[in-house]
Design a protein around this motif. Structure first.
Motif, PDB file in Angstrom:
ATOM      1  N   GLU A 181      43.568   5.938 -48.029  1.00  8.65           N
ATOM      2  CA  GLU A 181      43.998   6.368 -46.759  1.00  8.65           C
ATOM      3  C   GLU A 181      42.888   6.900 -46.440  1.00  8.65           C
ATOM      4  O   GLU A 181      42.974   6.879 -44.463  1.00  8.65           O
ATOM      5  N   ILE A 217      48.942  15.423 -50.981  1.00 12.00           N
ATOM      6  CA  ILE A 217      48.423  14.114 -50.480  1.00 12.00           C
ATOM      7  C   ILE A 217      49.002  14.820 -48.749  1.00 12.00           C
ATOM      8  O   ILE A 217      48.553  14.263 -47.763  1.00 12.00           O
ATOM      9  N   PHE A 240      40.526   8.946 -47.012  1.00  8.84           N
ATOM     10  CA  PHE A 240      39.703  10.067 -47.056  1.00  8.84           C
ATOM     11  C   PHE A 240      38.537   9.674 -48.199  1.00  8.84           C
ATOM     12  O   PHE A 240      38.035   9.253 -48.928  1.00  8.84           O
ATOM     13  N   LEU A 272      44.419   9.377 -51.846  1.00  5.91           N
ATOM     14  CA  LEU A 272      43.806   9.412 -51.054  1.00  5.91           C
ATOM     15  C   LEU A 272      42.914   8.601 -50.421  1.00  5.91           C
ATOM     16  O   LEU A 272      42.125   8.195 -49.179  1.00  5.91           O
ATOM     17  N   ALA A 274      46.398  17.424 -47.911  1.00  2.00           N
ATOM     18  CA  ALA A 274      44.831  16.864 -47.251  1.00  2.00           C
ATOM     19  C   ALA A 274      45.366  15.647 -45.654  1.00  2.00           C
ATOM     20  O   ALA A 274      44.271  15.585 -44.908  1.00  2.00           O
ATOM     21  N   ARG A 275      46.847  15.091 -45.212  1.00  2.00           N
ATOM     22  CA  ARG A 275      47.263  14.226 -43.908  1.00  2.00           C
ATOM     23  C   ARG A 275      46.587  16.157 -43.376  1.00  2.00           C
ATOM     24  O   ARG A 275      46.103  15.347 -41.865  1.00  2.00           O
ATOM     25  N   VAL A 306      36.943  11.890 -51.356  1.00  2.00           N
ATOM     26  CA  VAL A 306      38.187  12.904 -51.905  1.00  2.00           C
ATOM     27  C   VAL A 306      36.845  14.457 -52.248  1.00  2.00           C
ATOM     28  O   VAL A 306      36.295  13.053 -52.993  1.00  2.00           O
TER      29      VAL A 306
END
Length: 277
Positions: free
Chosen positions: A145, A96, A147, A142, A99-100, A149
């Motif tokens: 948030e 996570i 994303f 994610l 990924a950010r 994915v």
């Protein structure tokens, strides 16, 4: 001997182009950036493959790992779409966080609207098999948030469906272990995933030859991700070209519809009107 002329598979009309998270792509071959001898070879191999989506290992770029120094600037992100990946992450929490960082990296390189992430949660260093529980946990967070994915998973039809229900943009079952070149060892399960998925299915890992790439596409996969088989070929540029053609050939074959398999012969020529003695 590497081809000197620029190679790229010809664009083939497709009645159903590849769409991931609302974004349309002409090529159904995704490529990676690892294991190349140098950046020039990487650039030419990706161009020869016709690939439009290219994965970048966020942690290795952030830490300037060997072979990754300046990688973010080595490719033209005006023509390629970056797929940041969480390679090297062993837990959902790590993935996570990385990924950010990947989303911010894409923005810094000019892709302001890029929310894509290839999700890898791999605690096992020997076989590099993904953790299904950690992957699902990270994917759920994610997606919340914002994303898009793209999760790397074992060829597990139940997990694939759970990830789709969680809001993942694709599912990415492995053909065989990463970098192994073993080909499609999980064909039956991948076929089940393809038949039941409502999001694109991307076969990722293990493909070693163009014939294996074509096989995956003939099964009905929506796309492929190939790195090692191109980067470590004796001639990566020619292999990139071959993989691009194989991906197209497999897709066209799938759309064309193969003949049924029979347990007996069937003459190609008609039996009527033949000359008899």
């Amino acid at each position: 001997m590497s081809a000197e002329a620029p190679l790229s598979p010809a664009a083939t009309p497709d009645p159903k182009p590849l769409i991931i998270a609302g974004r349309e792509f002409r090529s159904r071959l995704m490529t990676g950036t690892g294991k190349y001898a140098n950046f020039d070879l990487m650039r030419r191999s990706i161009a020869a493959s016709g690939s439009e989506i290219v994965t970048v290992a966020v942690r290795r770029v952030q830490t300037n790992a060997p072979g990754h120094e300046g990688l973010g600037e080595a490719l033209d992100w005006k023509t390629l779409w970056m797929l940041p990946n969480t390679a090297g992450c062993k837990t959902a929490e790590e993935a996570i966080r990385v990924a950010r960082l990947g989303r911010e990296m894409a923005k810094l390189l000019g892709q302001e609207d890029n929310n894509f992430v290839k999700l890898e949660v791999i605690p096992d260093a020997k076989y590099l098999l993904p953790d299904p529980i950690g992957t699902l946990q990270a994917a759920e967070q994610l997606v919340k948030e914002g994303f898009a994915v793209l999760p790397y998973i074992n060829a597990d039809p139940l997990l694939a469906k759970r990830l789709e229900e969680a809001g993942c943009a694709t599912v990415m079952p492995l053909g065989s272990p990463i970098g192994s070149g073993q080909g499609i060892r999980n064909a039956a399960n991948i076929q089940i995933i393809i038949e039941n998925a409502s999001v694109p299915v991307v076969v990722d890992a293990g493909i070693g030859t163009p014939s294996e790439a074509a096989q995956a596409m003939e099964m009905g996969a929506d796309a492929l991700l190939i790195n090692t088989a191109i980067a470590q070929a004796q001639d990566p540029v020619l292999m990139g070209y071959a993989m691009g053609l194989a991906t197209q050939a497999g897709r066209i074959a799938y759309l064309s519809g193969r003949i049924p398999v029979k347990g007996y012969a069937s003459a190609s020529s008609p039996l009527t009107g033949t000359v008899t003695g």
